[in-house]
Design an enzyme around this catalytic site. Structure first.
Site, PDB file in Angstrom:
ATOM      1  N   LYS A 106      -2.519  -6.812   1.848  1.00 26.90           N
ATOM      2  CA  LYS A 106      -2.765  -7.290   0.476  1.00 26.90           C
ATOM      3  C   LYS A 106      -2.704  -8.807   0.357  1.00 26.90           C
ATOM      4  O   LYS A 106      -2.990  -9.361  -0.698  1.00 26.90           O
ATOM      5  CB  LYS A 106      -1.700  -6.729  -0.469  1.00 26.90           C
ATOM      6  CG  LYS A 106      -1.701  -5.245  -0.563  1.00 26.90           C
ATOM      7  CD  LYS A 106      -0.554  -4.783  -1.439  1.00 26.90           C
ATOM      8  CE  LYS A 106      -0.269  -3.327  -1.207  1.00 26.90           C
ATOM      9  NZ  LYS A 106       0.552  -3.042  -0.007  1.00 26.90           N
TER      10      LYS A 106
ATOM     11  N   ALA B 251      -3.356   3.103  -1.846  1.00 26.61           N
ATOM     12  CA  ALA B 251      -3.732   3.628  -0.522  1.00 26.61           C
ATOM     13  C   ALA B 251      -5.139   4.204  -0.531  1.00 26.61           C
ATOM     14  O   ALA B 251      -6.094   3.492  -0.797  1.00 26.61           O
ATOM     15  CB  ALA B 251      -2.696   4.640  -0.049  1.00 26.61           C
TER      16      ALA B 251
ATOM     17  N   ASP C 122       5.412  -6.175  -4.354  1.00 26.53           N
ATOM     18  CA  ASP C 122       4.278  -5.366  -3.932  1.00 26.53           C
ATOM     19  C   ASP C 122       3.457  -4.893  -5.139  1.00 26.53           C
ATOM     20  O   ASP C 122       2.231  -4.947  -5.132  1.00 26.53           O
ATOM     21  CB  ASP C 122       4.814  -4.174  -3.121  1.00 26.53           C
ATOM     22  CG  ASP C 122       3.683  -3.368  -2.529  1.00 26.53           C
ATOM     23  OD1 ASP C 122       2.915  -3.934  -1.742  1.00 26.53           O
ATOM     24  OD2 ASP C 122       3.573  -2.174  -2.880  1.00 26.53           O
TER      25      ASP C 122
ATOM     26  N   LYS D 138      -0.412  -5.770  -6.543  1.00 27.58           N
ATOM     27  CA  LYS D 138      -1.407  -4.740  -6.846  1.00 27.58           C
ATOM     28  C   LYS D 138      -2.016  -4.937  -8.225  1.00 27.58           C
ATOM     29  O   LYS D 138      -3.236  -4.876  -8.390  1.00 27.58           O
ATOM     30  CB  LYS D 138      -0.790  -3.351  -6.728  1.00 27.58           C
ATOM     31  CG  LYS D 138      -0.499  -2.975  -5.278  1.00 27.58           C
ATOM     32  CD  LYS D 138       0.236  -1.667  -5.199  1.00 27.58           C
ATOM     33  CE  LYS D 138       0.452  -1.265  -3.756  1.00 27.58           C
ATOM     34  NZ  LYS D 138       1.488  -0.256  -3.600  1.00 27.58           N
TER      35      LYS D 138
END
Ligand code: ADP
Ligand code: ASP
Ligand code: MG
Length: 815
Positions: free
Chosen positions: A579, A611, A678, A682
């Protein structure tokens, strides 16, 4: 009477000559046969080398001569039994002595003239034909040797003499009309001038010898026996998928051979064409194969494009200038000058503005052509009406050839778009008036890639080969390789995609195989690989220069993410589950997107969010179809979801985290998940992909970890801090449970603002029942304003991530 010609490889050694004998014996049973042979494989090159060494007064020409002698004597010893050898050996030695004297002459005066060179290089065919005939006789064939010098008459342009057909036909008719032997063995390539001096017909000229004889004696077909099974759709040495073309017209064969299909020497077709004699190209080493038949017209139902060929060592010369516009006779002068300088022009384009003429010539001729042109246009150049001649070297021509191309639209479009997608830079384009040929001038380093790209486009029934360069073989990488191995056959059959992993690298080693690595065995191959490095890996990918190349990043490494721009710059697609690039500063994200657009190389990172779930792809489709995103609400961390689904008053927070890590649901460093970074990445990516300019610092993050845990600098300390702060986590759970709520780590984007944090989710909320490590995304858009578009499913784990990467690769395949 039949005419059969055997090339250099077909007569390279005793074993091969035995195969030739079998073919000839079979063929001459009921009909006389003329057998034209080349020099033993490699001998012509050796003779040229010896001459050049002698001319530069380098004694080592003697070593080359010795090598030539050994090769011939060894072949005789293997072909002819000891009792009959001596005569043949002494005759060959006598000829070799004459050859030695000629080379000595060149050595003493320190030069070779074209005339002397022709005399020397002709020895290859003279010796081979003599030896082969002696062997045939010994094998019981009714055979005789005839020196073609006595049959084929030429002018005295040494090196590539012009045939005097009148004299030649007369000599051939006389000789072949009266010969009584069943088989006549004659050397190819060699001829003589009116004065009787040795000449040759040009490199590859044995084919021509055979055609001249075939036309003179009016055979029905001319058989060219070589080391491949016919004229192929492309040079089989460069294009593995190439196949023999069963039937082709004279004109097509001429175009292909003129544009580099070495299997047939271009002038060969001329003499047989006028007599309507067909040419049959056959393989000495696989005589049962059909080969290629060349006749007046080819099969009408055949593909529009019949073959692809190329010529290397091309230079482009351009003449430009305002003084060329509307002036008569410039082109005439231009081409006259070149013709006087004996430069043959292989390629011509003139812009319709008349402002420039651009030609392609063999690189060896480039300097000669340049100075001839500059001399001829000196006057205009001093007046600055015409600019100095520009020369570009290191180029090649590739050409599509086919009689029926004229009746098919869009072929050149397909040709140039396929090349463009693969970053093959096209320097010039020409389409013959006959429309039998579309050619393009390209960089010589791109030849192999261009040929394979075009072959795939026009001959492989849409099977597309994808060449993968894979970095990272950890959890995800390993699963990914297993999936490719498992699905390969299916993909080829159903999706027409031929996926090959050409390179693999972990942090220590890398391994490359241009033909695709054996995935059953990749661990061992990688173990035995060479030392890796990001730059070393990239340089190798670049060097291989394969079509449809894809760089696959299965790491979570920042340095790897920084290399994407190099790949995109070279039109190599990038697929990544890492990422870091897509969530790096907006400027960098934008730059990568721009490069991807500019170089037509997809940059795909579907697995960055959810995913294997098709989240980014769906978003792209919504936007492409004109919808607008108004709000995004999501649970995007499979790991956090797993943690909060398993954490309760009977479990310990740190143990649940450990379990998530052990099962492969967290980043290698679980703090990246638990701190919310994380998830921030996203939602940032989703916001950007919906068309918003946003950076990570602008995202609000209400951390649920105590400061102490956030401050740790390694995984061990992080776990220790979780243990120490047990009470803190237990309270978090209780507060939610008391309200009958569940804990969900939610990301939200609305009105240009993004935030992430732990929330209490009540029973009636769609997030409440999110199980295990699932993800959920709600897209509120102009079209989906009441009820959001919802995507839900497994959002973490090596298996689903690998399948998401796989899906991106298939997207590229269908691109
Ligand atoms: P010979 O010695 O039999 O005359 P050549 O070496 O002159 O053979 O020609 C055969 C070679 O031509 C093949 O081995 C192949 O490498 C090369 N070649 C190049 N293009 C083509 C093509 N389109 N089809 C077949 N062969 C080709
Ligand atoms: N021996 C010659 C050459 O190598 C002619 C031929 O083989 O066709 O060019
Ligand atoms: Mg040849």
């Amino acid at each position: 009477m039949k005419v059969l010609k055997f090339g250099g490889t077909s007569v390279a050694n005793a074993q091969n000559i035995e195969k030739v004998k079998n073919i000839v014996a079979n063929s001459s049973k009921n009909e006389k046969a003329v057998v034209v042979v080349s020099a033993f494989g490699g001998v012509t090159d050796m003779l040229i080398k010896a001459s050049l060494l002698a001319a530069s007064q380098n004694e080592s020409y003697k070593n080359v001569l010795e090598e030539i002698e050994d090769k011939h004597l060894k072949t005789i010893q293997e072909l002819i039994d000891i009792n009959n050898q001596s005569k043949v050996i002494s005759n060959v030695k006598r000829e070799l002595n004459v050859l030695e004297t000629l080379l000595e002459g060149a050595f003493l005066i320190g030069e070779t003239t074209p005339k002397l060179l022709d005399k020397i290089v002709g020895y290859g065919e003279l010796l081979s034909s003599y030896i082969i005939n002696e062997y045939f006789i010994k094998e019981g064939i009714d055979s005789v040797h005839k020196n073609s010098k006595l049959l084929i008459k030429t002018d005295d342009s040494f090196g590539k003499a012009v045939v005097d057909f009148k004299a030649t036909n007369e000599l051939c008719e006389n000789y072949f009309g009266t010969v009584t032997y069943q088989v006549i063995v004659a050397p190819g390539f060699v001829a003589s001038s009116a004065k009787g001096e040795a000449t040759t017909l040009g490199r590859g000229g044995s084919d021509y010898t055979a055609a001249i004889i075939a036309a003179a004696v009016n055979t029905e077909t001319l058989e060219i026996w070589t080391d491949v099974s016919g004229m192929y759709t492309a040079n089989p040495k460069l294009v593995k998928q190439a196949f023999a073309i069963p039937h082709i017209s004279y004109e097509e064969a001429m175009e292909l051979s003129h544009f580099g299909a070495k299997v047939l020497y271009p002038p060969t077709i001329q003499p047989v064409l006028s007599k309507g004699i067909s040419i049959h190209i056959k393989n000495t080493f696989a005589p049962e194969e059909e080969g290629t038949l060349i006749t007046k017209s080819s099969n009408g139902k055949a593909r529009a494009v019949r073959g692809i060929s190329h010529v290397e060592n091309i230079s482009l010369l351009s003449l430009e200038g305002s003084g060329m516009v509307g002036i008569h006779g410039i082109s005439k002068r231009f081409f006259e000058v070149l013709s006087e300088a004996k430069v043959s022009v292989v390629f011509i384009t003139q812009a319709s503005s008349e402002h420039s003429i651009c030609i392609g010539v063999a690189s060896d001729d480039a300097e000669k052509a340049k100075s001839a042109l500059e001399k001829a246009f000196e006057y205009e150049m001093t007046l600055k009406k015409i600019n100095p001649v520009m020369v570009e070297n290191d180029l090649a021509i590739i050409a599509l050839v086919g009689d029926n191309m004229k009746s098919h639209q869009g072929l050149s479009g397909r040709m140039f778009s396929a090349l463009g997608k693969n970053n093959v830079n096209i320097r010039a384009i020409a389409q013959g008036a006959s429309e039998r040929n579309i050619s393009a001038v390209i960089n010589k380093n791109d030849v192999k890639k261009a040929l394979n790209t075009l072959h795939e486009q026009f001959f492989e029934d849409n099977v597309k080969q994808l060449n993968l360069f894979v970095m990272g073989v950890g959890n995800v990488g390993e699963k990914f390789l297993a999936q490719i191995e498992q699905q390969r056959k299916f993909l080829k059959k159903q999706l027409k995609l031929n996926i090959r992993v050409v390179a693999l690298s972990n942090s220590k080693k890398m391994v490359f195989d241009e033909n695709g690595l054996d995935l059953k065995n990749w661990k061992e191959l990688l173990n035995n690989g060479e030392k890796t490095g990001l730059d070393a890996f990239y340089q190798k990918v670049k060097e291989l220069n394969l079509r449809n190349s894809i760089f696959v990043d299965n790491t979570a490494n920042e340095a790897v993410a920084k290399t994407y721009e190099h790949y995109l710059n070279d039109s190599i697609s990038v697929v990544t589950c890492n990422k870091i690039a897509a969530s790096s500063p907006y400027k960098n994200y934008l730059k990568l997107k721009e490069l991807s657009r500019q170089y037509n190389a997809p940059f795909l990172f579907e697995t960055n969010v959810g995913a294997g779930l098709p989240i980014i792809d769906t978003l792209k489709h919504l936007i492409a179809s004109g919808d607008k995103i108004t709000k995004i609400q999501a649970v995007l961390s499979g790991s956090l979801n797993f943690v909060f689904n398993n954490f309760n008053d009977k479990t310990d927070f740190h143990e649940v985290v450990k379990q998530a890590q052990d099962e492969g649901y967290t980043e290698p460093d679980p703090k990246i998940d638990l701190s919310g970074i994380d998830v921030m990445r996203k939602i940032l990516i989703l916001a950007r992909e919906s068309g918003n300019e946003l950076d990570i610092e602008q995202i609000e993050n209400e951390a649920f970890l105590p400061q102490e845990s956030l401050d740790t600098s390694n995984v061990d300390d992080f776990y220790k801090s979780l243990v120490k702060n047990k009470a803190h986590f237990d309270t978090i759970y209780k507060e939610a449970a008391n309200k009958d709520c569940r804990l969900k780590y939610v990301a939200q984007f609305e009105n240009g603002k993004a935030k992430v944090g732990l929330q209490h989710v009540p029973q009636d909320h769609p997030f409440y029942n999110l199980e295990g490590k699932d993800n959920i995304v709600l897209f509120f858009t102009e079209r989906y304003s009441e009820q959001p578009l919802l995507i839900k499913g497994a959002g973490a784990g090596a298996d689903v991530t690998a399948s998401g990467i796989f899906a991106d690769i298939i997207r590229i395949g269908n691109f």
